[in-house]
Design an enzyme around this catalytic site. Structure first.
Site, PDB file in Angstrom:
ATOM      1  N   ASP A 173       0.866  -1.189   0.000  1.00  0.00           N
ATOM      2  CA  ASP A 173       0.000   0.000   0.000  1.00  0.00           C
ATOM      3  C   ASP A 173       0.896   1.230   0.000  1.00  0.00           C
ATOM      4  OD1 ASP A 173      -2.481   1.490   0.183  1.00  0.00           O
ATOM      5  OD2 ASP A 173      -1.988   1.903   2.260  1.00  0.00           O
ATOM      6  N   SER A 174       0.306   2.370  -0.393  1.00  0.00           N
ATOM      7  CA  SER A 174       1.052   3.618  -0.338  1.00  0.00           C
ATOM      8  C   SER A 174       1.457   3.939   1.104  1.00  0.00           C
ATOM      9  CB  SER A 174       0.180   4.744  -0.883  1.00  0.00           C
ATOM     10  OG  SER A 174      -1.000   4.834  -0.112  1.00  0.00           O
ATOM     11  N   TYR A 197      -0.826   8.554  -2.339  1.00  0.00           N
ATOM     12  CA  TYR A 197      -0.762   8.408  -3.795  1.00  0.00           C
ATOM     13  C   TYR A 197      -1.996   9.031  -4.475  1.00  0.00           C
ATOM     14  CZ  TYR A 197       2.946   4.751  -3.920  1.00  0.00           C
ATOM     15  OH  TYR A 197       4.109   4.034  -3.858  1.00  0.00           O
ATOM     16  N   GLY A 198      -3.057   9.237  -3.682  1.00  0.00           N
ATOM     17  CA  GLY A 198      -4.368   9.568  -4.236  1.00  0.00           C
ATOM     18  C   GLY A 198      -4.414  10.730  -5.207  1.00  0.00           C
ATOM     19  N   CYS A 245      -4.203  -1.495  -2.226  1.00  0.00           N
ATOM     20  CA  CYS A 245      -4.361  -0.055  -2.391  1.00  0.00           C
ATOM     21  C   CYS A 245      -5.198   0.152  -3.649  1.00  0.00           C
ATOM     22  CB  CYS A 245      -2.979   0.572  -2.568  1.00  0.00           C
ATOM     23  SG  CYS A 245      -3.001   2.322  -2.974  1.00  0.00           S
ATOM     24  N   ASN A 246      -6.315   0.828  -3.513  1.00  0.00           N
ATOM     25  CA  ASN A 246      -7.190   1.041  -4.681  1.00  0.00           C
ATOM     26  C   ASN A 246      -6.527   1.938  -5.713  1.00  0.00           C
ATOM     27  OD1 ASN A 246     -10.210   0.035  -4.032  1.00  0.00           O
ATOM     28  ND2 ASN A 246      -9.126   0.573  -2.168  1.00  0.00           N
ATOM     29  N   THR A 247      -5.810   2.951  -5.232  1.00  0.00           N
ATOM     30  CA  THR A 247      -5.189   3.898  -6.155  1.00  0.00           C
ATOM     31  C   THR A 247      -4.156   3.172  -7.025  1.00  0.00           C
ATOM     32  OG1 THR A 247      -5.494   5.520  -4.401  1.00  0.00           O
ATOM     33  CG2 THR A 247      -4.141   6.185  -6.268  1.00  0.00           C
ATOM     34  N   GLU A 288      -4.401   9.530   7.968  1.00  0.00           N
ATOM     35  CA  GLU A 288      -2.953   9.336   8.165  1.00  0.00           C
ATOM     36  C   GLU A 288      -2.440  10.225   9.296  1.00  0.00           C
ATOM     37  OE1 GLU A 288      -0.170   8.002   5.781  1.00  0.00           O
ATOM     38  OE2 GLU A 288      -1.612   6.556   5.007  1.00  0.00           O
ATOM     39  N   CYS A 317     -11.312   2.543  -0.792  1.00  0.00           N
ATOM     40  CA  CYS A 317      -9.969   2.948  -0.364  1.00  0.00           C
ATOM     41  C   CYS A 317      -9.664   2.152   0.896  1.00  0.00           C
ATOM     42  CB  CYS A 317      -9.934   4.447  -0.073  1.00  0.00           C
ATOM     43  SG  CYS A 317      -8.380   4.997   0.661  1.00  0.00           S
ATOM     44  N   THR A 318      -8.478   1.557   0.924  1.00  0.00           N
ATOM     45  CA  THR A 318      -8.190   0.651   2.048  1.00  0.00           C
ATOM     46  C   THR A 318      -7.980   1.396   3.367  1.00  0.00           C
ATOM     47  OG1 THR A 318      -5.859   0.601   1.361  1.00  0.00           O
ATOM     48  CG2 THR A 318      -7.279  -1.191   0.616  1.00  0.00           C
ATOM     49  N   HIS A 319      -7.927   2.706   3.316  1.00  0.00           N
ATOM     50  CA  HIS A 319      -7.876   3.470   4.573  1.00  0.00           C
ATOM     51  C   HIS A 319      -9.252   3.558   5.244  1.00  0.00           C
ATOM     52  CE1 HIS A 319      -3.986   4.845   3.154  1.00  0.00           C
ATOM     53  NE2 HIS A 319      -3.810   5.545   4.256  1.00  0.00           N
TER      54      HIS A 319
HETATM   55  N1  DGL Z   1      -4.993   3.239   0.618  1.00  0.00           N
HETATM   56  C1  DGL Z   1      -4.997   3.781  -0.697  1.00  0.00           C
HETATM   57  C2  DGL Z   1      -6.223   3.326  -1.479  1.00  0.00           C
HETATM   58  O1  DGL Z   1      -6.793   2.299  -1.198  1.00  0.00           O
HETATM   59  C3  DGL Z   1      -4.873   5.248  -0.948  1.00  0.00           C
HETATM   60  C4  DGL Z   1      -4.236   6.155  -0.071  1.00  0.00           C
HETATM   61  C5  DGL Z   1      -3.449   7.184  -0.824  1.00  0.00           C
HETATM   62  O2  DGL Z   1      -4.015   8.175  -1.278  1.00  0.00           O
HETATM   63  O3  DGL Z   1      -2.243   6.952  -0.883  1.00  0.00           O
HETATM   64  O4  DGL Z   1      -6.614   3.995  -2.403  1.00  0.00           O
END
Ligand code: DGL
Length: 276
Positions: free
Chosen positions: A13-14, A45-46, A76-78, A161, A195-197
């Site tokens: 993940d990012s 990363y978003g 990570c979805n992004t 974060e 988003c995994t967050h």
């Molecule tokens: N956890 C990441 C996701 O699932 C994104 C977080 C990011 O913006 O880096 O998209």
């Protein structure tokens, strides 16, 4: 030269979000070894360009391969939205055609078809995920009768974060983005947290989502999907080491990673630093 022997399952993940997925892998598939890599030095990363997310993700995947991973999950979805396809189609055949990289969008898209009755589905994600249109594309490939509505939530990951997500100030942004999503159609009955967050803020989000709407969190879905994948692919299953060991790596400060990561992983973490 990459080794062919069994290795840990790589989870990337990012930053911290993938820890919500790893936690569920550990619960559902505790027998496997895992290596978690968070590119915290370059997160989030978003809001980054396709090129940056692709190059950063490829570096991470190559590093996980160098650690012996035969299978890597982009938790990570992004990264799944912006880098997965190119890595699968262009890079893997050159690196090692037997290794696999999987993402989190396809399993979530598969799951949604059985959960929505109204066939109107909302998706909450980062700007990168939303602009890529990966969710509407994947969902409509499987279920052409579903109409999707997306809402980018650019502030949510930074709030999470920075450990601000339980403060009332954050609620304002959660409410605003949810209202923007829901005003598209009164019949949305299912929302994907893309988003995994976001599993971390599910209780805060529930305050602003009417009770009749399902909120789909990816942790359980992705763990279920990995379980099925390993059943369907015995050749990969034998290449995943089974000593029950999980290791953590971050591209940023380990002390910060250990303390913030615990909020996502719910257990103590002892990470090592690497540079990509
Ligand atoms: N956890 C990441 C996701 O699932 C994104 C977080 C990011 O913006 O880096 O998209």
């Amino acid at each position: 030269m990459l080794s062919n022997s069994a290795g840990p399952i790589g989870v990337f993940d990012s930053g911290y979000g993938g820890l919500t997925i790893l936690k569920e892998f550990n619960r559902k598939l505790p027998q496997y070894d895992y290596i978690y890599l968070g590119d915290n030095a370059r997160a989030p990363y978003g809001n980054r360009s396709f090129d940056s997310v692709y190059h950063y993700t490829l570096q991470a995947v190559n590093w996980l391969f160098s650690q012996g991973c035969q299978l890597v999950i982009l938790a990570c979805n992004t990264a799944s939205a912006k880098a997965l396809r190119t890595i699968q189609q262009n890079d893997l055949p050159k690196i090692d055609y037997l290794r696999r990289v999987l993402g989190v969008i396809r399993p979530s898209a598969e799951a949604v078809g059985n959960l929505t009755k109204s066939r109107n589905v909302g998706i909450l994600g980062t700007i990168g995920t939303v602009v890529s249109e990966s969710y509407p594309i994947e969902i409509n490939k499987l279920y052409p009768d579903i109409t999707t509505y997306q809402q980018a939530c650019p502030l949510w990951v930074p709030l999470i974060e920075n450990d601000e997500f339980l403060n009332v100030g954050s609620d304002y942004f959660f409410m605003k983005d949810i209202n923007n999503l829901l005003k598209n159609n009164n019949n949305i009955d299912t929302i994907i947290l893309g988003c995994t967050h976001y599993p971390l803020i599910i209780n805060s989000l529930k305050k602003f989502v009417p009770k009749n709407i399902n909120i789909i969190s990816q942790d359980k879905i992705v763990a279920e999907s990995l379980t099925n994948y390993l059943k369907r692919h015995p050749e990969m299953k034998t290449k995943c080491k089974k000593d029950g060991v999980t290791q953590f790596f971050t591209t940023d400060d380990v002390d910060i990673f250990n303390s913030r990561g615990k909020i996502f992983y719910k257990k103590d973490i002892c990470a090592k630093h690497i540079d990509l």
